[in-house]
Design a protein around this motif. Structure first.
Motif, PDB file in Angstrom:
ATOM      1  N   UNK A 206       0.809  -1.221   0.000  1.00  0.00           N
ATOM      2  CA  UNK A 206       0.000   0.000   0.000  1.00  0.00           C
ATOM      3  C   UNK A 206       0.841   1.269   0.000  1.00  0.00           C
ATOM      4  N   UNK A 207       2.053   1.203   0.531  1.00  0.00           N
ATOM      5  CA  UNK A 207       2.908   2.389   0.594  1.00  0.00           C
ATOM      6  C   UNK A 207       3.612   2.669  -0.733  1.00  0.00           C
ATOM      7  N   UNK A 208       4.237   1.644  -1.287  1.00  0.00           N
ATOM      8  CA  UNK A 208       5.001   1.831  -2.525  1.00  0.00           C
ATOM      9  C   UNK A 208       4.163   1.651  -3.782  1.00  0.00           C
ATOM     10  N   UNK A 209       3.068   0.904  -3.659  1.00  0.00           N
ATOM     11  CA  UNK A 209       2.248   0.612  -4.828  1.00  0.00           C
ATOM     12  C   UNK A 209       2.850  -0.441  -5.734  1.00  0.00           C
ATOM     13  N   UNK A 210       3.941  -1.058  -5.292  1.00  0.00           N
ATOM     14  CA  UNK A 210       4.630  -2.081  -6.079  1.00  0.00           C
ATOM     15  C   UNK A 210       4.062  -3.458  -5.736  1.00  0.00           C
TER      16      UNK A 210
END
Length: 207
Positions: free
Chosen positions: A68-72
């Motif tokens: 959720x933070x990096x979207x990776x």
């Protein structure tokens, strides 16, 4: 860090897909003591080059939630992981000239620019610098250049993949990488190498 189970390690080393398909833990988080992922282990064994295990590992990672933070995605995280030599899975696939695997990896994460390992070698440089040109080697180059949005073609001592290709008698197909004017630590570009090796004919249409 969680170490790879010996049974799973042996399966990856021998190309046995069964234990990999049945394993329920996050495969992308399992590492060897020298930080190889299970994907590194599988691709590092020169007697296997089938893409089925690679597809299984990627599909398993895709089923996990995206960070959720990096979207990776977890799949891309796995493909971008490096071992102690700073090799990714693409480095291993390029080193062993596995075009089908290279196709899968580059299409799965086309926007990632695979940087050099601790030896200064990018996947494209590795492919260009190893041995004589073969059809399989050409396919590896085509997959990297054709599928990757941003290609890193650097090598050690300031050389590029094109420098390496000329040094081993490349037929010129790697000229599409647009690195003709890059110079190495000696101030030589690929044309200097071509002239020195009496193989300047590969530049006839470029100069």
């Amino acid at each position: 860090m969680t170490y790879i189970d010996p049974v799973l390690f042996k399966a990856a080393e021998t190309g046995n897909i069964g234990p990999v398909e049945n394993y329920r833990t996050r495969l992308n988080q399992l590492l060897t003591p020298d930080e190889n992922t299970i994907l590194h282990v599988y691709l590092g064994n020169q007697t296997y080059g089938h893409s089925n295990v690679v597809k299984v590992l990627i599909d398993r990672a895709k089923a996990l939630p995206t960070d959720s933070e990096s979207g990776v995605t977890e799949a891309k995280k796995m493909l971008r992981m490096t071992n102690e030599e700073q090799d990714t899975a693409l480095h291993e696939a390029a080193r062993h000239r596995r075009s089908h695997v290279v196709e899968i990896l580059t299409k799965e994460d086309p926007e990632f620019s695979y940087s050099a390992n601790v030896h200064g070698e990018t996947p494209l440089y590795m492919t260009a610098s190893i041995g004589l040109w073969t059809e399989e080697r050409g396919k590896v180059v085509d997959e990297i250049l054709g599928n990757s949005i941003s290609v890193d073609y650097g090598g050690p001592n300031g050389r590029s993949a094109l420098h390496a290709a000329i040094m081993v008698g490349d037929d010129g197909r790697i000229l599409r990488s647009n690195c003709c004017e890059l110079v190495d630590n000696r101030g030589w570009n690929a044309l200097h190498y071509a002239v020195a090796s009496k193989d300047s004919k590969v530049f006839n249409e470029e100069v």
